[in-house]
Design a protein around this motif. Structure first.
Motif: not given
Length: 457
Positions: A301-321
């Motif tokens: 997901f981080k590299s742009g290889l996938t459009a969607m993935f499943i996870h929880h609130i614990g990684s949200s700040n990483e994606w906002i950044e």
């Protein structure tokens, strides 16, 4: 009833024997646990001890609460990282310095170690040691309850003025985890899974946020794209977690097709699992999916290889950044047959051996709806959506908190069967990989999983 009781006792004795073998094997390691026994339990529980010696009711049972004044408690916990470890230590220190009863909690950290924390704590208590209370996983509920190690906290919760801040569905999850009709597990952190997605990819694929499970599958297909026209897929619609931990995602498929975890061999379960397998078969997930665990789907997901993935609130700040405005999320869709998502969890339990359960519950309240719960949320983003949490600036500033709160309405956990740990740790990944690679068909793989999880074929 007698036959059922005898069967339960037999299972309990079998568990005890297995754990005692573990204790012998790991005697050197576990001596530290046993020597760190509940030696600091409060002298203020004399009334409870006297009642027990006379064969009478405990203080809690008789309605005469033991005074928590000056109680000494031992609290065992695990932490996911150094930051969380330091945060828990700080919160406990603040509790010790501020609570009105002079309760003193000694916090002792032990590694999670892939579930080893639950095994080690069990062995320590069975050996006469262990803590007054600890963090806890729902999946261990039945093992502990079968051996009478957990205190029934029903009366404490019923008298708690903040009880209604926690959803009824969450209390139901806590009760179901032990299967004994008692409230032995107290909620602290639930992290329901939901779908993260890249809005720019949705726009490029010409799709909207899905409202049904079928629409979600269509989104996965549409977001699998060859963006540069060279005939090679550049973006996959779904970051599939086919390896360790991926069983949590399968549940959403099961319920959407009218199946559930209790029987994985029904026609509905087979249809659901086939839909899951087809995502990989159709090339809508990366080729690495059969072996992918958490690190792999995050990297995708981080590299742009996938459009969607499943996870929880614990990684949200990483994606906002990482993505700024180009990341969003939605609740896992369902169908008219069902809707479900798995939730990760870290809870509290007070052990039956704790001699001052009143003091222990004061600490639990502080860690949930009190200042400790507030600081825990501010530092981790984890909580139960209680008033102290939703009032914080951090809650308002994180756009994913609302999605997480909505997801709790459909959240659940794998059934806490006697063999759920074996299913998760030993059976799921290997069997699912075989199915994804075509070595087993959907029905064959589900028979293996069902045997492991539910003990039936």
């Amino acid at each position: 009833f007698h036959n059922v009781l005898c069967l339960s006792e037999a299972k309990g004795m079998d568990i005890i024997m297995k754990k005692q073998k573990l204790a012998v094997i790991g005697l050197g390691i576990m001596s530290a646990f046993i020597l760190g026994a509940c030696s600091s339990q409060s002298a203020s529980s004399n009334a409870t001890e006297a009642a027990s010696e006379d064969g009478g009711e405990s203080a809690a049972e008789s309605g005469q609460a033991a005074s928590p004044e000056g109680a000494q408690l031992t609290f065992w916990y695990w932490a996911d990282n150094t930051e969380q470890s330091n945060l828990i230590k700080t919160i406990v220190e603040n509790f010790n310095n501020s609570n009105e009863y002079g309760i003193q909690v000694t916090a002792e950290e032990y590694p999670w170690n892939g579930g080893g924390f639950s095994e080690d704590t069990f062995t320590a208590i069975m050996g006469g040691g262990g803590p007054d209370l600890s963090t806890f996983k729902l999946s261990a509920g039945k093992m502990y309850a079968a051996n009478g190690l957990l205190a029934d906290m029903t009366s404490y919760v019923d008298a708690w003025e903040d009880k209604d801040q926690i959803r009824d569905s969450i209390w139901d999850i806590m009760k179901d985890s032990t299967g004994n009709g008692q409230l032995n597990v107290l909620p602290w952190t639930l992290e329901p899974l939901y779908v993260y997605y890249r809005p720019s990819y949705f726009e490029q694929a010409g799709v909207e946020v899905p409202e049904t499970f079928d629409e979600w599958l269509a989104c996965i297909e549409a977001c699998t794209m060859d963006t540069d026209g060279d005939g090679i897929t550049d973006v996959y619609g779904y970051g599939m977690r086919g390896g360790s931990g991926g069983q949590e995602h399968l549940g959403s498929f099961l319920y959407a097709y009218g199946a559930d975890w209790n029987d994985l061999t029904t026609p509905e379960a087979v249809e659901a699992y086939q839909a899951y397998l087809d995502i990989y078969k159709n090339g809508w997930a990366p080729e690495s999916a059969p072996n992918a665990g958490y690190a792999e789907i995050v990297d995708g997901f981080k590299s742009g290889l996938t459009a969607m993935f499943i996870h929880h609130i614990g990684s949200s700040n990483e994606w906002i950044e990482a993505f700024g405005d180009d990341v969003s999320a939605f609740v896992m869709p369902g169908s008219d047959k069902g809707q479900w998502t798995c939730t990760g969890d870290t809870q509290f339990v007070v052990y039956e051996q704790c001699e001052n359960k009143d003091a222990a519950f004061e600490f639990v309240k502080y860690m949930t709806t009190g200042d400790g719960g507030t600081e825990w949320f501010k530092g981790t983003g984890k909580g139960l959506g209680t008033d102290n949490v939703t009032a914080t600036e951090e809650f308002a500033a994180n756009p994913f908190q609302e999605i997480s709160a909505e997801s709790l309405e459909i959240a659940g956990v794998l059934p806490p069967t006697d063999t759920v740990s074996e299913f998760i740790n030993s059976v799921w990944a290997n069997t699912n990989q075989q199915a994804l690679l075509g070595e087993l068909d959907a029905a064959e793989a589900l028979e293996v999983m069902n045997q492991s999880l539910n003990g039936t074929e």
